[in-house]
Design a protein around this motif. Structure first.
Motif, PDB file in Angstrom:
ATOM      1  N   GLY A  22       0.780  -1.232   0.000  1.00 50.68           N
ATOM      2  CA  GLY A  22       0.000   0.000   0.000  1.00 50.68           C
ATOM      3  C   GLY A  22       0.805   1.272   0.000  1.00 50.68           C
ATOM      4  O   GLY A  22       0.313   2.315   0.436  1.00 50.68           O
ATOM      5  N   GLY A  23       2.038   1.231  -0.478  1.00 54.74           N
ATOM      6  CA  GLY A  23       2.849   2.444  -0.460  1.00 54.74           C
ATOM      7  C   GLY A  23       3.654   2.630  -1.724  1.00 54.74           C
ATOM      8  O   GLY A  23       3.825   1.716  -2.518  1.00 54.74           O
ATOM      9  N   ASP A  24       4.106   3.853  -1.929  1.00 56.06           N
ATOM     10  CA  ASP A  24       5.014   4.171  -3.024  1.00 56.06           C
ATOM     11  C   ASP A  24       6.425   4.014  -2.502  1.00 56.06           C
ATOM     12  O   ASP A  24       6.805   4.643  -1.523  1.00 56.06           O
ATOM     13  N   ARG A  25       7.224   3.180  -3.166  1.00 51.52           N
ATOM     14  CA  ARG A  25       8.571   2.899  -2.683  1.00 51.52           C
ATOM     15  C   ARG A  25       9.411   4.154  -2.507  1.00 51.52           C
ATOM     16  O   ARG A  25      10.302   4.206  -1.680  1.00 51.52           O
ATOM     17  N   MET A  26       9.130   5.188  -3.324  1.00 53.68           N
ATOM     18  CA  MET A  26       9.993   6.362  -3.295  1.00 53.68           C
ATOM     19  C   MET A  26       9.388   7.512  -2.495  1.00 53.68           C
ATOM     20  O   MET A  26      10.059   8.497  -2.240  1.00 53.68           O
ATOM     21  N   ALA A  27       8.119   7.429  -2.130  1.00 55.69           N
ATOM     22  CA  ALA A  27       7.442   8.550  -1.482  1.00 55.69           C
ATOM     23  C   ALA A  27       7.715   8.591   0.016  1.00 55.69           C
ATOM     24  O   ALA A  27       6.811   8.433   0.830  1.00 55.69           O
ATOM     25  N   LEU A  28       8.972   8.765   0.370  1.00 54.15           N
ATOM     26  CA  LEU A  28       9.363   8.910   1.765  1.00 54.15           C
ATOM     27  C   LEU A  28       9.928  10.310   1.945  1.00 54.15           C
ATOM     28  O   LEU A  28      10.958  10.655   1.387  1.00 54.15           O
ATOM     29  N   GLY A  29       9.252  11.124   2.727  1.00 57.21           N
ATOM     30  CA  GLY A  29       9.687  12.492   2.930  1.00 57.21           C
ATOM     31  C   GLY A  29       8.496  13.386   3.199  1.00 57.21           C
ATOM     32  O   GLY A  29       7.354  12.936   3.267  1.00 57.21           O
ATOM     33  N   SER A  30       8.754  14.666   3.372  1.00 56.63           N
ATOM     34  CA  SER A  30       7.701  15.622   3.721  1.00 56.63           C
ATOM     35  C   SER A  30       7.707  16.801   2.762  1.00 56.63           C
ATOM     36  O   SER A  30       8.759  17.211   2.260  1.00 56.63           O
ATOM     37  N   ASP A  31       6.518  17.341   2.494  1.00 55.21           N
ATOM     38  CA  ASP A  31       6.408  18.563   1.692  1.00 55.21           C
ATOM     39  C   ASP A  31       6.908  19.773   2.475  1.00 55.21           C
ATOM     40  O   ASP A  31       7.318  20.777   1.891  1.00 55.21           O
ATOM     41  N   ASP A  32       6.852  19.668   3.802  1.00 52.90           N
ATOM     42  CA  ASP A  32       7.311  20.756   4.660  1.00 52.90           C
ATOM     43  C   ASP A  32       8.196  20.168   5.763  1.00 52.90           C
ATOM     44  O   ASP A  32       7.789  20.063   6.922  1.00 52.90           O
ATOM     45  N   PRO A  33       9.424  19.779   5.410  1.00 54.26           N
ATOM     46  CA  PRO A  33      10.299  19.096   6.368  1.00 54.26           C
ATOM     47  C   PRO A  33      10.829  20.031   7.450  1.00 54.26           C
ATOM     48  O   PRO A  33      10.907  21.242   7.264  1.00 54.26           O
ATOM     49  N   ILE A  34      11.193  19.449   8.582  1.00 49.93           N
ATOM     50  CA  ILE A  34      11.780  20.221   9.684  1.00 49.93           C
ATOM     51  C   ILE A  34      13.176  20.705   9.294  1.00 49.93           C
ATOM     52  O   ILE A  34      13.557  21.843   9.555  1.00 49.93           O
ATOM     53  N   ILE A  35      13.961  19.811   8.655  1.00 47.88           N
ATOM     54  CA  ILE A  35      15.308  20.156   8.202  1.00 47.88           C
ATOM     55  C   ILE A  35      15.238  20.551   6.732  1.00 47.88           C
ATOM     56  O   ILE A  35      14.850  19.753   5.881  1.00 47.88           O
ATOM     57  N   LYS A  36      15.603  21.783   6.422  1.00 49.12           N
ATOM     58  CA  LYS A  36      15.481  22.292   5.058  1.00 49.12           C
ATOM     59  C   LYS A  36      16.864  22.552   4.464  1.00 49.12           C
ATOM     60  O   LYS A  36      17.820  22.845   5.168  1.00 49.12           O
ATOM     61  N   GLY A  37      16.946  22.423   3.133  1.00 48.87           N
ATOM     62  CA  GLY A  37      18.202  22.672   2.429  1.00 48.87           C
ATOM     63  C   GLY A  37      18.961  21.391   2.144  1.00 48.87           C
ATOM     64  O   GLY A  37      19.064  20.523   3.011  1.00 48.87           O
ATOM     65  N   LEU A  38      19.496  21.279   0.912  1.00 45.36           N
ATOM     66  CA  LEU A  38      20.167  20.051   0.504  1.00 45.36           C
ATOM     67  C   LEU A  38      21.440  19.777   1.307  1.00 45.36           C
ATOM     68  O   LEU A  38      21.675  18.637   1.708  1.00 45.36           O
ATOM     69  N   ILE A  39      22.252  20.797   1.540  1.00 45.98           N
ATOM     70  CA  ILE A  39      23.529  20.578   2.236  1.00 45.98           C
ATOM     71  C   ILE A  39      23.291  20.046   3.646  1.00 45.98           C
ATOM     72  O   ILE A  39      23.879  19.036   4.058  1.00 45.98           O
ATOM     73  N   LEU A  40      22.399  20.712   4.384  1.00 45.89           N
ATOM     74  CA  LEU A  40      22.092  20.260   5.746  1.00 45.89           C
ATOM     75  C   LEU A  40      21.459  18.883   5.741  1.00 45.89           C
ATOM     76  O   LEU A  40      21.778  18.031   6.584  1.00 45.89           O
ATOM     77  N   SER A  41      20.568  18.640   4.775  1.00 46.44           N
ATOM     78  CA  SER A  41      19.899  17.334   4.681  1.00 46.44           C
ATOM     79  C   SER A  41      20.892  16.225   4.385  1.00 46.44           C
ATOM     80  O   SER A  41      20.824  15.137   4.972  1.00 46.44           O
ATOM     81  N   MET A  42      21.838  16.480   3.471  1.00 47.60           N
ATOM     82  CA  MET A  42      22.846  15.475   3.124  1.00 47.60           C
ATOM     83  C   MET A  42      23.635  15.034   4.352  1.00 47.60           C
ATOM     84  O   MET A  42      23.792  13.837   4.613  1.00 47.60           O
ATOM     85  N   PHE A  43      24.123  16.015   5.116  1.00 45.10           N
ATOM     86  CA  PHE A  43      24.932  15.684   6.288  1.00 45.10           C
ATOM     87  C   PHE A  43      24.091  15.034   7.386  1.00 45.10           C
ATOM     88  O   PHE A  43      24.558  14.122   8.082  1.00 45.10           O
ATOM     89  N   ALA A  44      22.849  15.504   7.545  1.00 46.05           N
ATOM     90  CA  ALA A  44      21.993  14.955   8.596  1.00 46.05           C
ATOM     91  C   ALA A  44      21.613  13.503   8.308  1.00 46.05           C
ATOM     92  O   ALA A  44      21.654  12.652   9.203  1.00 46.05           O
ATOM     93  N   VAL A  45      21.250  13.201   7.064  1.00 45.26           N
ATOM     94  CA  VAL A  45      20.902  11.816   6.695  1.00 45.26           C
ATOM     95  C   VAL A  45      22.130  10.921   6.835  1.00 45.26           C
ATOM     96  O   VAL A  45      22.027   9.787   7.327  1.00 45.26           O
ATOM     97  N   SER A  46      23.300  11.428   6.426  1.00 46.49           N
ATOM     98  CA  SER A  46      24.537  10.657   6.593  1.00 46.49           C
ATOM     99  C   SER A  46      24.802  10.387   8.071  1.00 46.49           C
ATOM    100  O   SER A  46      25.265   9.298   8.441  1.00 46.49           O
ATOM    101  N   GLY A  47      24.501  11.375   8.921  1.00 50.50           N
ATOM    102  CA  GLY A  47      24.665  11.200  10.365  1.00 50.50           C
ATOM    103  C   GLY A  47      23.793  10.085  10.898  1.00 50.50           C
ATOM    104  O   GLY A  47      24.237   9.261  11.716  1.00 50.50           O
TER     105      GLY A  47
END
Length: 209
Positions: A22-47
């Motif tokens: 019942g889900g889309d394999r790729m639809a993980l995330g938010s339209d209005d995320p708490i952490i914004k910006g690619l650079i910050l997101s990259m490091f945070a997900v890596s963390g």
């Protein structure tokens, strides 16, 4: 064979929620995320990838007898090497002798597989809870950009980057984001990048070298 990569692949494969559940394999995330910006997101997900790798290694160190595991791996690898050498040289006597140990080696291989899979039974639930309940609230659907497409596996079962076709679809999460890396994909790549280092530091690596 690099068992570390295989275990990570199996572990991360569960991060794609299948369509039949019942889900889309790729639809993980938010339209209005708490952490914004690619650079910050990259490091945070890596963390998150590094922290969960440390957790996985700690569980492996606690649950798996590393000395016994490496002994079994070494014995199995040596037997397979001898067997292949005997087959190539057409040494039937040697092959027959080695074949007598087949049932024992199969038993050792099964025990090795069970030892490797046991920690996943512990780490699987926390990983899924964090990935589906926490990360989608913190991050948007795509968290990094690749200079080239990374979808080397045919089909759409293991897509790492948004395709050109998806980028043209205004209803798709990849709209206007060709070659962007999805949340789960960047986590997967980050985990692979740091897993070897973490496993060596915690002495849970499955490399015999």
């Amino acid at each position: 064979m690099d068992f570390n990569f295989i275990l990570l692949f199996i572990d991360s494969a569960f991060l794609q929620l299948p369509d039949f559940l019942g889900g889309d394999r790729m639809a993980l995330g938010s339209d209005d995320p708490i952490i914004k910006g690619l650079i910050l997101s990259m490091f945070a997900v890596s963390g998150f990838g590094i922290l969960l790798n440390i957790f996985n290694s700690a569980v492996r160190r606690k649950m798996v007898d590393q000395t016994k595991l490496k002994r079994i791996m070494k014995e199995t690898k040596a037997w397979q090497k001898e067997r292949m050498a005997a087959m190539r040289s057409k040494d039937t006597a040697k092959s027959a002798e080695l074949n007598k140990k087949s049932s024992y080696m199969n038993k050792m291989s099964m025990e090795m597989m069970q030892m490797n899979m046991r920690p996943m039974m512990i780490t699987f639930v926390p990983l899924i809870l964090i990935f589906y309940l926490v990360l989608p609230q913190l991050f948007t659907y795509t968290v990094a950009i690749s200079p080239i497409p990374l979808n080397v596996i045919p089909g759409d079962m293991f897509q790492l980057t948004c395709t050109a076709q998806q980028a043209l679809d205004s209803t798709h999460i990849c709209f206007g984001k060709e070659n962007h890396l999805m949340l789960w994909a960047w986590y997967f790549l980050s985990s692979i990048a740091f897993s070897g280092i973490i496993m060596r530091l915690t002495k849970t690596s499955m490399d015999l070298g």
